[in-house]
Design a protein around this motif. Structure first.
Motif, short mmCIF file in Angstrom:
data_model
loop_
_atom_site.label_atom_id
_atom_site.label_comp_id
_atom_site.label_asym_id
_atom_site.label_seq_id
_atom_site.Cartn_x
_atom_site.Cartn_y
_atom_site.Cartn_z
N THR A 157 0.86 -1.19 0.00
CA THR A 157 0.00 0.00 0.00
C THR A 157 0.89 1.24 0.00
N ARG A 194 0.58 3.91 -8.96
CA ARG A 194 0.49 2.48 -8.69
C ARG A 194 1.24 1.70 -9.78
N VAL A 230 -0.37 -3.79 -5.77
CA VAL A 230 -0.11 -2.45 -5.23
C VAL A 230 -1.43 -1.69 -5.16
N ARG A 231 -1.68 -1.09 -4.02
CA ARG A 231 -2.82 -0.19 -3.87
C ARG A 231 -2.27 1.19 -3.57
N CYS A 232 -2.70 2.17 -4.33
CA CYS A 232 -2.24 3.54 -4.09
C CYS A 232 -3.38 4.35 -3.51
N ASP A 283 -8.99 5.37 -3.44
CA ASP A 283 -7.78 4.65 -3.81
C ASP A 283 -8.03 3.76 -5.02
N THR A 284 -6.93 3.17 -5.50
CA THR A 284 -6.98 2.44 -6.78
C THR A 284 -7.74 1.13 -6.70
#
Lengths: 785, 169
Positions: free
Chosen positions: A255, A267, A281-283, A544-545
């Motif tokens: 994250t 991301r 991946v989380r942005c 978030d993404t």
């Protein structure tokens, strides 16, 4: 994905009267075409209270349990080979939890990948995050530390031993272009017009855009102006330093909390550099404290991530201001040679230009956009631009608000001014006579669709400013007035919005576009217009993404255009679903339900049946459950925009100091959704342009080091340097957007530098050929030093 | 190789009145008031823009003086009264400056906004009816890169009028 740019009949004004709206005592005007219920009003922005009370959470405000603080060790040399790195002493320091170098990043492939607004090379991106074998500019990241606090991390950085072999460096654009210049990347050869010339050079690329036969056309010209201009490296100067926080969880999920212009881009870049799938991946985009193009590329996110992987704890890294200047991408220095030819009756017949821009440590500069914009304001059939991308031992340059266009306009608009003088034609009339319009050929491609160059010039001519005298300067001073016009493209790209209806009739709007200057409001207003509700009943959230569909960067002046279209689509979907619910309540076919812009559903077959949006929202449970509308778009109808600046200066010929006395900016916004924030974009860009014009630059010393790495020495304009900026918003609707929106954020920084240069010429009678036009440059031009 | 100075990292208990509350926090001698407010006390409304005194994003009022909190050490706050953006309006309602910034659209990204509001609040204490020139002079220590300052100056003038309507209106 739906690709839509239809103008919904329900929101088209019955007539399009031109209405002049004055605000702030007449200082700001709107030449409006199109009246709406919400669009064009000035509500308080939804995130406003959080931002005036200090509650808004920016990247640097991220707080997590067990948080460590990171610091990056950076190269003291502009160019050097790394012979040895020893991190053992740093690792042994109390309070240090992790130390990383390039060895801790996966080996990056030497291949082109899609990033942000363009392409990038993965190996270059990875090497820019942490240098592999060579440092290419002072400030290039070499290693990083995570520690209990930032002070321990700083001490640990000093304990890292790095042995360098210092190499010759070149930081000046024109020096880098010369044969025999130190090579930034040994073995780089120039690719010219698509073919590798085999010639070893820092010039990585030469391209050409041409229409017609400019050489033959120049032969028909009665008057020609040809000049060279240079501009210095400049920085976007966002007030919030670059930052990133990351947690690499033991399940492999990463994250990232960061201040970014594009969460999905951050991301994707982070995942590529870390060699993991994007799904890992989380942005989480935090509030962002300015970007202007400079917060598209990632710098710290992968570093924070590997520090977290090594330490097992979340890590936050924030750059110092000196690091921001030296290690993030500035806007490129440029050299431009431009030539215009006109007949004696004032018709432009030919134009040519050569434009070179620094790309910094890795290839890829703004030259293409500069070339495509340089002649955009003029109706020409015969023109040519040659562009050159040049490596220097400077940080890899990055987009900076209308990337390349201000440098190009600084050259073109002074040459046009000079040509008008040479022909004895008024500078507005000369531009009007040759102004671009629908059907005008662009040097880089198709003919323009509907554009507002003529309207913007006509409104400039009509301003009180243009029709007022210059006034009397202070004793010994001289005054002058300058004009310039600028153009910038807009882009579309992917945007996703979803809207959920609450039981009280208010809606929640979810978007992926990070809000850099009021776009929550401009997006919510477009949704509210379609939904027939108050804008205060739309609550926008930037998420978030993992929580919204793919959304491109907040850049390219695209957000109010493209994310606005996504919001319109989502709102239309909500209305369609709500009509079906009303039909269910009334037991009629859905086609019998109509909806008006005042928020009332009616039955076309039973005049007695009406229900408000709010009352129907309360019946969703009983009629089938929640209503959520989604808009996923990649719109193609972006419309470019023109802007002019009128500026009065007062110059002290003894000291070379230039004061800005009066400033008016005229811009085609297509349709100003929230006029206050359109004015704000214009005013902010003008002042940024004033700084670029008069004092901002990277002062590079003989060692290739930036000597002015504080905001005091780099010298952003302050409140006391500038007057109020008068604005005129012209609305020439973009046919590619339901309300006619054109992007407004970038084009206003295109004309200031040239307008100020033309004003200085008007005052002093000398032409300015370099930026910044600081006192020493003025005195040099006057021949007094 | 760079020599590393040995520095005391022993923490000191600092007692200060922050936004009307008596607060005790632990500060290392090398920590700035800005760092203590943000990372120790948890008041992140005060922003870091440069940490070298040039941008004003970290403005707070300490013992009646407008300061850049990045240029004050945390331990110097011992016994001090400190007002940050979070305490600018003790009533809990928005301060007239906060209202004016919203109504005049005087912020874009908002990172400089807390500093501008804290700084302007001190101006309006010293001068209830500043001219445009006086507002610009006072705020010259606060950098904004988004707005071009136009709407900020108008908001401060508007707030002054809200707080002390002039006789002519």
């Amino acid at each position: 994905m739906t690709q839509t740019a239809d103008r919904p009949a329900s929101v088209t004004p019955a007539t399009s009267p031109t209405r002049v709206i004055d605000s702030n005592g007449g200082a700001n005007r709107i030449i409006s075409t199109g009246e709406y219920r919400v669009v064009g009003t000035r509500p308080v922005r939804h995130d406003g209270v959080d931002k005036v009370t200090g509650r808004a959470v920016y990247g640097g405000d991220t707080r997590l349990a067990g948080l460590l603080y990171g610091k990056v060790l950076r190269s003291p040399h502009a160019h050097a080979r790394i012979k040895r790195i020893d991190v053992s002493k740093a690792r042994a320091l109390d309070g240090v939890h992790a130390v990383v170098t390039h060895e801790d990043l996966p080996k990056a492939e030497d291949r082109e990948v899609h990033m942000g607004e363009g392409e990038g090379n993965l190996k270059h991106m990875s090497d820019n995050i942490l240098a592999s074998d060579t440092v290419l500019y002072k400030g290039h990241a070499v290693a990083a530390v995570a520690a209990a606090n930032v002070h321990i991390a700083e001490v640990a950085c000093k304990l890292i031993e790095v042995e360098y072999e210092v190499l010759p460096a070149v930081t000046d654009l024109r020096a880098a272009m010369k044969d025999g210049a130190p090579l930034v990347h040994p073995g780089t050869t120039t690719v010219s017009l698509g073919k590798d010339t085999g010639k070893v050079s820092n010039i990585t690329k030469h391209f050409r855009m041409q229409q017609g036969d400019p050489d033959a056309a120049f032969a028909k010209a009665d008057a020609i102006v040809e000049r060279e201009y240079v501009t210095a490296t400049v920085h976007q100067g966002y007030i919030e330093p670059t930052n990133a926080t990351a947690m690499w969880n033991r399940d492999g999920l990463i994250t990232v909390w960061t201040s970014t212009q594009g969460a999905f881009n951050a991301r994707d870049s982070t995942a590529m550099i870390l060699g993991v799938p994007v799904s890992r991946v989380r942005c989480v985009p935090q509030e962002i404290g300015g970007g202007f193009g400079g917060k598209i590329n990632v710098y710290l996110e992968p570093v924070a991530a590997i520090l977290s992987r090594e330490s097992g704890r979340p890590v936050k890294v924030i750059m110092s201001r000196a690091e921001v200047f030296q290690a993030t991408g500035p806007g490129p220095a440029s050299w431009t040679k431009v030539k215009f030819g006109a007949t004696k009756d004032g018709k432009l017949v030919a134009a040519s230009a050569e434009i070179a821009m620094e790309s910094g440590a890795y290839p890829g500069s703004d030259t293409g956009a500069a070339a495509a914009c340089i002649f955009a304001a003029y109706n020409l059939e015969d023109m040519r631009v040659d562009g050159y991308d040049v490596l220097t031992n400077m940080p890899k340059t990055a987009p900076y608000r209308a990337p390349g266009a201000p440098q190009a306009a600084f050259a073109a608009e002074q040459a046009i001014d000079e040509l008008a003088h040479k022909l004895g034609i008024d500078v507005v009339e000369f531009r009007l006579k040759n102004a671009s319009h629908e059907g005008t050929l662009q040097v880089g491609g198709p003919r323009f669709k509907r554009v507002g160059a003529i309207e913007v010039l006509e409104q400039t001519k009509a301003t009180a400013h243009w029709n007022s005298p210059l006034g009397t300067p202070r004793p010994g001073h001289k005054r002058g007035r300058g004009l310039a016009i600028g153009f910038w493209f807009n882009i579309g790209l992917e945007s996703s919005v979803s809207i959920s209806v609450n039981a009280n009739g208010a809606v929640t709007l979810i978007e992926g576009s990070t809000d850099i200057g009021g776009s929550r409001a401009s997006i919510s207003m477009q949704a509210a217009e379609i939904l027939g509700i108050r804008v205060e009943d739309v609550r926008p959230n930037v998420v978030d993404t993992d929580s919204i569909g793919y959304t491109g960067v907040t850049g390219g002046s695209r957000t109010t255009f493209a994310t606005g279209i996504a919001a319109i689509e989502a709102a239309k979907s909500v209305i369609t679903q709500m009509k079906a619910r009303a039909a269910k309540v009334w037991g009629v076919p859905a086609d019998d339900v109509t909806y008006d812009q005042n928020g009332t559903f009616s039955c076309s077959t039973d005049a007695g049946k009406h229900i408000s949006f709010q009352d129907l929202a309360a019946k969703l449970d009983a009629t089938g459950g929640p209503v959520t509308g989604v808009g996923n778009v990649n719109p193609q109808g972006a419309g470019g925009a023109f802007a002019t600046n009128l500026v009065d200066v007062e110059v002290d010929p003894e000291t070379g100091k230039v004061d800005i006395i009066r400033y008016t900016a005229v811009q085609d916004a297509g349709k100003a959704i929230h006029p206050s924030y359109v004015e704000g974009q214009i005013q902010g860009a003008c002042v940024q342009g004033i700084g670029w014009a008069l004092h901002e630059e990277y002062w590079m010393n003989e060692k290739g080091e930036m000597a002015n790495t504080s905001l005091l020495d780099y010298r952003l304009p302050t409140t006391y340097d500038v007057p109020m900026i008068e604005t005129v918003i012209v609305e020439v609707p973009n046919p590619g957007h339901p309300f006619g929106v054109r992007g407004v954020g970038e084009v206003p920084i295109v004309p200031p530098q040239a307008a100020i240069a033309n004003a200085i010429h008007d005052a002093l009678g000398v032409r300015m050929t370099s930026l910044p036009m600081k006192p020493s440059v003025i005195l040099h031009a006057l021949g007094t030093i | 190789m760079v020599a590393v100075e040995s520095r005391s990292t022993a923490k000191t208990v600092v007692t200060a009145t922050i936004n009307g509350d008596e607060v005790q926090f632990l500060a290392e001698p090398r920590q700035t008031l800005l760092e203590c407010l943000r990372d120790v006390v948890g008041l992140t409304g005060t922003k870091e823009g440069c940490s070298d005194g040039n941008c004003g994003a970290c403005n707070v009022v300490m013992n009646g003086h407008l300061v850049n909190s990045c240029l004050v050490l945390g331990v110097e706050a011992e016994g001090a009264t400190v007002t940050t953006i979070e305490g600018i309006s003790p009533s809990g309602e928005l301060h007239p400056l906060q209202k004016a910034f919203l109504e005049e659209a005087a912020l874009q990204c908002g990172i400089c906004t807390p500093g501008f509001i804290v700084s302007a609040s001190e101006l309006l204490k010293a001068n209830a009816h500043p001219t445009e020139d006086q507002v610009r002079f006072w705020l010259a220590g606060n950098l904004c890169r988004c707005t071009g300052y136009d709407k900020i100056v108008r908001a401060v003038l508007h707030a002054a009028e809200m707080m002390h309507p002039s006789a002519s209106h």
